[in-house]
Design a protein around this motif. Structure first.
Motif, PDB file in Angstrom:
ATOM      1  N   ILE A   1       0.874  -1.176   0.000  1.00  0.00           N
ATOM      2  CA  ILE A   1       0.000   0.000   0.000  1.00  0.00           C
ATOM      3  C   ILE A   1       0.908   1.222   0.000  1.00  0.00           C
ATOM      4  O   ILE A   1       2.069   1.132   0.411  1.00  0.00           O
ATOM      5  CB  ILE A   1      -0.960   0.019   1.205  1.00  0.00           C
ATOM      6  N   ALA A   2       0.393   2.352  -0.462  1.00  0.00           N
ATOM      7  CA  ALA A   2       1.247   3.530  -0.591  1.00  0.00           C
ATOM      8  C   ALA A   2       0.426   4.802  -0.452  1.00  0.00           C
ATOM      9  O   ALA A   2      -0.779   4.827  -0.711  1.00  0.00           O
ATOM     10  CB  ALA A   2       1.973   3.514  -1.934  1.00  0.00           C
ATOM     11  N   MET A   3       1.085   5.864  -0.032  1.00  0.00           N
ATOM     12  CA  MET A   3       0.508   7.201  -0.071  1.00  0.00           C
ATOM     13  C   MET A   3       1.550   8.141  -0.665  1.00  0.00           C
ATOM     14  O   MET A   3       2.748   7.863  -0.644  1.00  0.00           O
ATOM     15  CB  MET A   3       0.066   7.677   1.319  1.00  0.00           C
ATOM     16  N   GLY A   4       1.091   9.245  -1.224  1.00  0.00           N
ATOM     17  CA  GLY A   4       2.027  10.144  -1.878  1.00  0.00           C
ATOM     18  C   GLY A   4       1.616  11.593  -1.795  1.00  0.00           C
ATOM     19  O   GLY A   4       0.455  11.924  -1.525  1.00  0.00           O
ATOM     20  N   PHE A   5       2.587  12.478  -2.011  1.00  0.00           N
ATOM     21  CA  PHE A   5       2.354  13.915  -2.060  1.00  0.00           C
ATOM     22  C   PHE A   5       2.746  14.428  -3.438  1.00  0.00           C
ATOM     23  O   PHE A   5       3.779  14.053  -3.988  1.00  0.00           O
ATOM     24  CB  PHE A   5       3.200  14.642  -1.012  1.00  0.00           C
ATOM     25  N   THR A   6       1.924  15.312  -3.998  1.00  0.00           N
ATOM     26  CA  THR A   6       2.235  15.914  -5.287  1.00  0.00           C
ATOM     27  C   THR A   6       1.498  17.237  -5.410  1.00  0.00           C
ATOM     28  O   THR A   6       0.508  17.480  -4.706  1.00  0.00           O
ATOM     29  CB  THR A   6       1.844  14.985  -6.450  1.00  0.00           C
ATOM     30  N   GLN A   7       1.967  18.096  -6.304  1.00  0.00           N
ATOM     31  CA  GLN A   7       1.273  19.336  -6.618  1.00  0.00           C
ATOM     32  C   GLN A   7       0.241  19.147  -7.721  1.00  0.00           C
ATOM     33  O   GLN A   7      -0.753  19.860  -7.796  1.00  0.00           O
ATOM     34  CB  GLN A   7       2.275  20.413  -7.057  1.00  0.00           C
ATOM     35  N   ASN A   8       0.483  18.130  -8.580  1.00  0.00           N
ATOM     36  CA  ASN A   8      -0.405  17.888  -9.709  1.00  0.00           C
ATOM     37  C   ASN A   8      -0.362  16.401 -10.022  1.00  0.00           C
ATOM     38  O   ASN A   8       0.665  15.882 -10.469  1.00  0.00           O
ATOM     39  CB  ASN A   8       0.037  18.716 -10.925  1.00  0.00           C
ATOM     40  N   GLU A   9      -1.468  15.696  -9.787  1.00  0.00           N
ATOM     41  CA  GLU A   9      -1.494  14.242  -9.917  1.00  0.00           C
ATOM     42  C   GLU A   9      -1.175  13.771 -11.320  1.00  0.00           C
ATOM     43  O   GLU A   9      -0.506  12.760 -11.522  1.00  0.00           O
ATOM     44  CB  GLU A   9      -2.860  13.706  -9.495  1.00  0.00           C
ATOM     45  N   SER A  10      -1.629  14.496 -12.332  1.00  0.00           N
ATOM     46  CA  SER A  10      -1.475  14.038 -13.709  1.00  0.00           C
ATOM     47  C   SER A  10      -0.169  14.504 -14.350  1.00  0.00           C
ATOM     48  O   SER A  10       0.320  13.867 -15.277  1.00  0.00           O
ATOM     49  CB  SER A  10      -2.661  14.507 -14.565  1.00  0.00           C
ATOM     50  N   GLU A  11       0.406  15.608 -13.846  1.00  0.00           N
ATOM     51  CA  GLU A  11       1.571  16.173 -14.517  1.00  0.00           C
ATOM     52  C   GLU A  11       2.804  16.293 -13.619  1.00  0.00           C
ATOM     53  O   GLU A  11       3.924  16.286 -14.112  1.00  0.00           O
ATOM     54  CB  GLU A  11       1.229  17.557 -15.079  1.00  0.00           C
ATOM     55  N   GLY A  12       2.604  16.423 -12.324  1.00  0.00           N
ATOM     56  CA  GLY A  12       3.734  16.653 -11.434  1.00  0.00           C
ATOM     57  C   GLY A  12       4.353  15.373 -10.917  1.00  0.00           C
ATOM     58  O   GLY A  12       3.822  14.272 -11.090  1.00  0.00           O
ATOM     59  N   VAL A  13       5.510  15.502 -10.280  1.00  0.00           N
ATOM     60  CA  VAL A  13       6.184  14.376  -9.640  1.00  0.00           C
ATOM     61  C   VAL A  13       5.491  14.062  -8.321  1.00  0.00           C
ATOM     62  O   VAL A  13       5.108  14.952  -7.572  1.00  0.00           O
ATOM     63  CB  VAL A  13       7.668  14.704  -9.388  1.00  0.00           C
ATOM     64  N   THR A  14       5.279  12.774  -8.027  1.00  0.00           N
ATOM     65  CA  THR A  14       4.665  12.342  -6.780  1.00  0.00           C
ATOM     66  C   THR A  14       5.714  11.667  -5.899  1.00  0.00           C
ATOM     67  O   THR A  14       6.397  10.749  -6.347  1.00  0.00           O
ATOM     68  CB  THR A  14       3.508  11.362  -7.036  1.00  0.00           C
ATOM     69  N   ASN A  15       5.843  12.144  -4.665  1.00  0.00           N
ATOM     70  CA  ASN A  15       6.749  11.536  -3.697  1.00  0.00           C
ATOM     71  C   ASN A  15       5.991  10.446  -2.955  1.00  0.00           C
ATOM     72  O   ASN A  15       5.076  10.721  -2.195  1.00  0.00           O
ATOM     73  CB  ASN A  15       7.249  12.609  -2.727  1.00  0.00           C
ATOM     74  N   LEU A  16       6.341   9.174  -3.192  1.00  0.00           N
ATOM     75  CA  LEU A  16       5.591   8.040  -2.668  1.00  0.00           C
ATOM     76  C   LEU A  16       6.252   7.434  -1.434  1.00  0.00           C
ATOM     77  O   LEU A  16       7.483   7.345  -1.347  1.00  0.00           O
ATOM     78  CB  LEU A  16       5.466   6.954  -3.737  1.00  0.00           C
ATOM     79  N   TYR A  17       5.407   6.975  -0.488  1.00  0.00           N
ATOM     80  CA  TYR A  17       5.850   6.251   0.697  1.00  0.00           C
ATOM     81  C   TYR A  17       5.128   4.905   0.688  1.00  0.00           C
ATOM     82  O   TYR A  17       3.895   4.853   0.701  1.00  0.00           O
ATOM     83  CB  TYR A  17       5.536   7.040   1.961  1.00  0.00           C
ATOM     84  N   ILE A  18       5.893   3.807   0.682  1.00  0.00           N
ATOM     85  CA  ILE A  18       5.344   2.475   0.427  1.00  0.00           C
ATOM     86  C   ILE A  18       5.552   1.568   1.633  1.00  0.00           C
ATOM     87  O   ILE A  18       6.654   1.495   2.185  1.00  0.00           O
ATOM     88  CB  ILE A  18       6.014   1.853  -0.826  1.00  0.00           C
ATOM     89  N   CYS A  19       4.494   0.871   2.020  1.00  0.00           N
ATOM     90  CA  CYS A  19       4.571  -0.190   3.032  1.00  0.00           C
ATOM     91  C   CYS A  19       4.236  -1.503   2.334  1.00  0.00           C
ATOM     92  O   CYS A  19       3.190  -1.608   1.681  1.00  0.00           O
ATOM     93  CB  CYS A  19       3.573   0.064   4.168  1.00  0.00           C
ATOM     94  N   SER A  20       5.106  -2.516   2.495  1.00  0.00           N
ATOM     95  CA  SER A  20       4.933  -3.731   1.695  1.00  0.00           C
ATOM     96  C   SER A  20       5.090  -4.977   2.552  1.00  0.00           C
ATOM     97  O   SER A  20       5.571  -4.940   3.677  1.00  0.00           O
ATOM     98  CB  SER A  20       5.941  -3.754   0.549  1.00  0.00           C
ATOM     99  N   ILE A  21       4.666  -6.088   1.959  1.00  0.00           N
ATOM    100  CA  ILE A  21       4.849  -7.415   2.528  1.00  0.00           C
ATOM    101  C   ILE A  21       5.753  -8.198   1.578  1.00  0.00           C
ATOM    102  O   ILE A  21       5.429  -8.316   0.388  1.00  0.00           O
ATOM    103  CB  ILE A  21       3.502  -8.151   2.704  1.00  0.00           C
ATOM    104  N   ASN A  22       6.859  -8.746   2.107  1.00  0.00           N
ATOM    105  CA  ASN A  22       7.706  -9.548   1.234  1.00  0.00           C
ATOM    106  C   ASN A  22       7.299 -11.024   1.307  1.00  0.00           C
ATOM    107  O   ASN A  22       6.307 -11.377   1.908  1.00  0.00           O
ATOM    108  CB  ASN A  22       9.200  -9.360   1.581  1.00  0.00           C
ATOM    109  N   SER A  23       8.088 -11.882   0.681  1.00  0.00           N
ATOM    110  CA  SER A  23       7.717 -13.297   0.580  1.00  0.00           C
ATOM    111  C   SER A  23       7.715 -14.013   1.938  1.00  0.00           C
ATOM    112  O   SER A  23       7.168 -15.095   2.079  1.00  0.00           O
ATOM    113  CB  SER A  23       8.670 -14.017  -0.365  1.00  0.00           C
ATOM    114  N   SER A  24       8.352 -13.367   2.950  1.00  0.00           N
ATOM    115  CA  SER A  24       8.376 -13.938   4.293  1.00  0.00           C
ATOM    116  C   SER A  24       7.264 -13.372   5.179  1.00  0.00           C
ATOM    117  O   SER A  24       7.244 -13.621   6.378  1.00  0.00           O
ATOM    118  CB  SER A  24       9.733 -13.654   4.955  1.00  0.00           C
ATOM    119  N   ALA A  25       6.355 -12.594   4.566  1.00  0.00           N
ATOM    120  CA  ALA A  25       5.227 -11.960   5.269  1.00  0.00           C
ATOM    121  C   ALA A  25       5.714 -11.012   6.353  1.00  0.00           C
ATOM    122  O   ALA A  25       5.080 -10.852   7.379  1.00  0.00           O
ATOM    123  CB  ALA A  25       4.295 -13.006   5.857  1.00  0.00           C
ATOM    124  N   ARG A  26       6.855 -10.306   6.111  1.00  0.00           N
ATOM    125  CA  ARG A  26       7.377  -9.331   7.058  1.00  0.00           C
ATOM    126  C   ARG A  26       7.306  -7.941   6.455  1.00  0.00           C
ATOM    127  O   ARG A  26       7.426  -7.777   5.261  1.00  0.00           O
ATOM    128  CB  ARG A  26       8.842  -9.650   7.426  1.00  0.00           C
TER     129      ARG A  26
END
Length: 299
Positions: A274-299
């Motif tokens: 899952i992820a959330m991000g900050f941007t000035q313009n969703e379609s044209e600007g750069v989005t700074n993303l922060y990602i939380c993930s599950i790897n193959s070990s479920a950690r």
């Protein structure tokens, strides 16, 4: 790091031609070679943090950059952290470690030059109110290279662990601070800091900076609309009671000198991330993303 700060004289390292350096007993200098800070090994063998994103300290006058390389943690001594710091300033650049910049002490390592172009290295604590206090933190193998306003330094912080005053580290994770600032014209040492980068919690021993959150983390709607801003899908869902709730909350500190910290909660159902991000313009600007993930070990 933006405001006038109580001056603390912990050390002045004097650099003549190339390079003869003197300092106090807690600092050890390597006068045999110059610093050479590059992006080599970033995200593979070393953790790199920079502003702007992915900038290269070689030939980029706007790049404030740090590379971190940690040894394997060994109880009870912790680990050794090799730091490469590069930036452009008419005064100083600085690297800091803390658990919470706005609420706790930050251990700062400063590389600067005075009005005569003489290099100095300084260690001190920055308190939450912006004042500085002495802290003779042992630092070894200090090297530097100064060319006009370009400042580079390399150094090793030995025995990083949770017991040392001013570091307040939680195991191997910490918040990294990068800053530049001004040098006092009279003393030739640190006068002020201007925070340029606040990393949030990163794992100092991982080249990607990955942080594994504790499994007992609880995220819910308590405080939404009062203490924190909540954004969710579907509308008004509660991540604590609804499986299909994609949810984030944002809580900011009071702005000081044009900057503030944002505390983020993120929750959702996914087999990947899952992820959330900050941007000035969703379609044209750069989005700074922060990602939380599950790897193959479920950690």
């Amino acid at each position: 790091m933006h405001q006038g700060i109580v001056l603390v004289v912990t050390m002045l390292a004097v650099l003549t031609a190339f390079p003869t350096v003197r300092g106090t007993a807690h600092l050890t200098f390597d006068n045999t070679t110059e610093a050479n800070v590059t992006r080599e090994g970033c995200d593979m063998s070393v953790l790199c943090l920079e502003l702007p994103d992915d900038c290269d300290p070689e030939g980029n006058t706007t790049c404030l950059f740090a590379s971190l390389n940690a040894t394997t943690p060994m109880a009870p001594d912790g680990f050794n952290l090799s730091v490469g710091l590069s930036g452009n300033s008419t005064g100083l650049i600085a690297f800091g470690l803390t658990q919470n910049f706005s609420q706790e002490v930050t251990q700062m390592f400063v590389c600067g030059m005075n009005s005569s172009g003489i290099f100095f290295f300084q260690t001190l604590n920055r308190n939450p109110n912006g004042t500085l206090t002495p802290n003779e933190r042992r630092t070894t193998q200090i090297r530097n290279k100064v060319n006009g306003t370009s400042i580079q330094c390399e150094f090793i912080i030995p025995n990083v662990n949770t017991s040392m005053k001013g570091e307040n580290l939680d195991g191997t994770t910490a918040v990294v601070i990068l800053a530049n600032g001004m040098v006092n014209a009279t003393s030739g040492l640190t006068e002020s800091f201007d925070v340029r980068l606040n990393s949030g919690q990163v794992n100092l021993t991982n080249a990607q900076g990955t942080v594994i959150l504790p499994k007992n983390l609880t995220i819910n709607r308590v405080g939404c609309g009062n203490e924190k801003l909540c954004i969710e899908s579907p509308e008004d869902c509660d991540p604590q009671s609804t499986d299909e709730c994609l949810f984030t909350s944002l809580d900011t500190t009071t702005p000081a000198n044009g900057t503030f910290n944002i505390s983020v909660e993120l929750a959702g159902e996914s087999t990947g991330y899952i992820a959330m991000g900050f941007t000035q313009n969703e379609s044209e600007g750069v989005t700074n993303l922060y990602i939380c993930s599950i790897n193959s070990s479920a950690r």
